[in-house]
Write a protein that holds these residues in place. Sequence first.
Motif, PDB file in Angstrom:
ATOM      1  N   ILE A  51     -48.076 102.180 -54.018  1.00 22.01           N
ATOM      2  CA  ILE A  51     -47.984 100.844 -54.596  1.00 22.01           C
ATOM      3  C   ILE A  51     -46.588 100.504 -55.408  1.00 22.01           C
ATOM      4  N   HIS A  52     -45.872  99.560 -54.906  1.00 21.49           N
ATOM      5  CA  HIS A  52     -44.762  99.391 -55.404  1.00 21.49           C
ATOM      6  C   HIS A  52     -44.906  98.492 -56.357  1.00 21.49           C
ATOM      7  N   PHE A  53     -44.235  98.711 -57.543  1.00 24.86           N
ATOM      8  CA  PHE A  53     -44.627  97.959 -59.017  1.00 24.86           C
ATOM      9  C   PHE A  53     -43.023  97.558 -59.490  1.00 24.86           C
ATOM     10  N   ALA A  54     -43.094  96.564 -60.540  1.00 22.98           N
ATOM     11  CA  ALA A  54     -42.175  96.145 -61.236  1.00 22.98           C
ATOM     12  C   ALA A  54     -42.646  95.771 -62.556  1.00 22.98           C
ATOM     13  N   ILE A  55     -41.733  96.132 -63.760  1.00 22.51           N
ATOM     14  CA  ILE A  55     -42.237  95.356 -65.050  1.00 22.51           C
ATOM     15  C   ILE A  55     -41.251  94.657 -65.459  1.00 22.51           C
ATOM     16  N   GLY A  56     -41.514  93.520 -66.059  1.00 25.11           N
ATOM     17  CA  GLY A  56     -40.780  92.461 -66.646  1.00 25.11           C
ATOM     18  C   GLY A  56     -41.378  91.991 -67.926  1.00 25.11           C
ATOM     19  N   ILE A  57     -40.506  91.314 -68.420  1.00 26.63           N
ATOM     20  CA  ILE A  57     -40.873  90.361 -69.922  1.00 26.63           C
ATOM     21  C   ILE A  57     -41.249  88.974 -69.671  1.00 26.63           C
ATOM     22  N   SER A  58     -42.303  88.484 -70.460  1.00 26.11           N
ATOM     23  CA  SER A  58     -42.867  87.278 -70.156  1.00 26.11           C
ATOM     24  C   SER A  58     -43.260  86.835 -71.699  1.00 26.11           C
ATOM     25  N   PRO A  59     -43.600  85.393 -71.396  1.00 26.79           N
ATOM     26  CA  PRO A  59     -43.724  84.916 -72.869  1.00 26.79           C
ATOM     27  C   PRO A  59     -45.110  85.484 -73.360  1.00 26.79           C
ATOM     28  N   VAL A  60     -45.859  86.346 -72.973  1.00 31.53           N
ATOM     29  CA  VAL A  60     -47.127  86.742 -73.484  1.00 31.53           C
ATOM     30  C   VAL A  60     -46.850  88.483 -73.652  1.00 31.53           C
ATOM     31  N   GLY A  61     -45.537  88.852 -73.425  1.00 33.77           N
ATOM     32  CA  GLY A  61     -45.264  90.339 -73.374  1.00 33.77           C
ATOM     33  C   GLY A  61     -45.067  90.888 -72.275  1.00 33.77           C
ATOM     34  N   ASN A  62     -44.885  92.216 -71.849  1.00 34.15           N
ATOM     35  CA  ASN A  62     -44.637  92.905 -70.835  1.00 34.15           C
ATOM     36  C   ASN A  62     -45.538  92.691 -69.631  1.00 34.15           C
ATOM     37  N   VAL A  63     -45.103  92.562 -68.369  1.00 34.80           N
ATOM     38  CA  VAL A  63     -45.985  92.452 -67.372  1.00 34.80           C
ATOM     39  C   VAL A  63     -45.592  93.467 -66.359  1.00 34.80           C
ATOM     40  N   LEU A  64     -46.612  93.897 -65.583  1.00 32.15           N
ATOM     41  CA  LEU A  64     -46.408  94.839 -64.573  1.00 32.15           C
ATOM     42  C   LEU A  64     -47.223  94.267 -63.321  1.00 32.15           C
ATOM     43  N   VAL A  65     -46.494  94.124 -62.302  1.00 33.58           N
ATOM     44  CA  VAL A  65     -46.883  93.779 -61.027  1.00 33.58           C
ATOM     45  C   VAL A  65     -47.219  94.954 -59.938  1.00 33.58           C
ATOM     46  N   GLY A  66     -48.035  95.075 -59.593  1.00 34.95           N
ATOM     47  CA  GLY A  66     -48.291  96.306 -58.290  1.00 34.95           C
ATOM     48  C   GLY A  66     -48.760  95.828 -57.002  1.00 34.95           C
ATOM     49  N   GLY A  99     -51.359  93.639 -50.474  1.00 32.40           N
ATOM     50  CA  GLY A  99     -51.100  92.469 -51.323  1.00 32.40           C
ATOM     51  C   GLY A  99     -50.967  92.947 -52.670  1.00 32.40           C
ATOM     52  N   ILE A 100     -51.064  91.823 -53.795  1.00 33.49           N
ATOM     53  CA  ILE A 100     -50.981  92.454 -55.129  1.00 33.49           C
ATOM     54  C   ILE A 100     -52.252  93.175 -55.525  1.00 33.49           C
ATOM     55  N   CYS A 101     -52.224  94.156 -56.102  1.00 31.60           N
ATOM     56  CA  CYS A 101     -53.463  94.830 -56.567  1.00 31.60           C
ATOM     57  C   CYS A 101     -53.507  94.916 -57.907  1.00 31.60           C
ATOM     58  N   ALA A 102     -52.286  94.760 -58.749  1.00 35.78           N
ATOM     59  CA  ALA A 102     -52.406  94.804 -60.144  1.00 35.78           C
ATOM     60  C   ALA A 102     -51.409  93.705 -60.630  1.00 35.78           C
ATOM     61  N   VAL A 103     -51.896  93.086 -61.713  1.00 31.69           N
ATOM     62  CA  VAL A 103     -51.004  92.675 -62.738  1.00 31.69           C
ATOM     63  C   VAL A 103     -51.560  92.589 -64.160  1.00 31.69           C
ATOM     64  N   TYR A 104     -50.534  93.440 -64.849  1.00 29.41           N
ATOM     65  CA  TYR A 104     -51.154  93.904 -66.146  1.00 29.41           C
ATOM     66  C   TYR A 104     -50.242  93.486 -67.209  1.00 29.41           C
ATOM     67  N   LEU A 105     -50.824  93.139 -68.413  1.00 33.42           N
ATOM     68  CA  LEU A 105     -50.086  92.540 -69.681  1.00 33.42           C
ATOM     69  C   LEU A 105     -50.309  93.610 -70.677  1.00 33.42           C
ATOM     70  N   GLY A 106     -49.084  93.773 -71.446  1.00 33.62           N
ATOM     71  CA  GLY A 106     -49.235  94.816 -72.531  1.00 33.62           C
ATOM     72  C   GLY A 106     -47.985  94.472 -73.210  1.00 33.62           C
ATOM     73  N   LYS A 107     -48.128  95.532 -74.310  1.00 32.16           N
ATOM     74  CA  LYS A 107     -47.186  95.658 -75.442  1.00 32.16           C
ATOM     75  C   LYS A 107     -45.863  96.513 -74.926  1.00 32.16           C
ATOM     76  N   SER A 108     -46.249  97.582 -73.981  1.00 28.92           N
ATOM     77  CA  SER A 108     -45.181  98.379 -73.905  1.00 28.92           C
ATOM     78  C   SER A 108     -45.219  98.767 -72.195  1.00 28.92           C
ATOM     79  N   ALA A 109     -44.068  99.036 -71.754  1.00 27.77           N
ATOM     80  CA  ALA A 109     -44.137  99.244 -70.265  1.00 27.77           C
ATOM     81  C   ALA A 109     -44.591 100.703 -69.881  1.00 27.77           C
ATOM     82  N   LYS A 110     -44.623 101.709 -70.929  1.00 29.38           N
ATOM     83  CA  LYS A 110     -45.141 102.769 -70.810  1.00 29.38           C
ATOM     84  C   LYS A 110     -46.803 102.672 -70.597  1.00 29.38           C
ATOM     85  N   GLU A 111     -47.313 101.935 -71.580  1.00 32.34           N
ATOM     86  CA  GLU A 111     -48.516 101.802 -71.400  1.00 32.34           C
ATOM     87  C   GLU A 111     -49.157 101.035 -70.045  1.00 32.34           C
TER      88      GLU A 111
END
Length: 179
Positions: free
Chosen positions: A15-30, A35-47
């Motif tokens: 699973i290739h992933f990247a983490i970036g910043i959005s208007p609602v906080g950190n976003v991880l896309v996997g 295809g896309i299997c994960a889009v996560y929102l959170g306060k920290s990249a580690k989380e």
Amino acid sequence: MANGLQAITPEFEQIHFAIGISPVGNVLVGESANGICAVYLGKSAKELMVCLQKQFPTAKCVDGGNGIKNTLSKVIEIIHNPQKNTDFNLDLRGTPFQQQVWQALLEIPVGSTVCYSDIAEKLHNPGAVRAIASACGANNIAVIIPCHRVIRKDGAISGYRWGVESKQALLRRERLMLA
């Protein structure tokens, strides 16, 4: 082995992933090979990384590669501009019922909300309100599959896997885009 067959060790899924910043906080896309299997929102990249590894415990999570940063940019663009229509390949992993719920969520217009019982009625299963809520909570693909558009029957915003604050922010952004 006694029968002459060799044991085959299955390859780990990547699973290739990247983490970036959005208007609602950190976003991880996997993204898996499907295809896309994960889009996560959170306060920290580690989380977010912990969530990804927990959700896909046997997968090898690879930072970057395979165009994932481009996919991340498109997901962040959807947060910026919820009306943007981007066609993604999705790797939906869930029960047939969960997938029915997620398909129904895709039909909720930008800026609109529905309650869990509306989805249950749409699926001709009025007694499934709690199961609908559980399916929303099991959605791994935030924003693209808009479970944030489902609210309680009394209009209250509650129960969002990525935090009520994120849900409120996403809904507020959508309403502002339509104003």
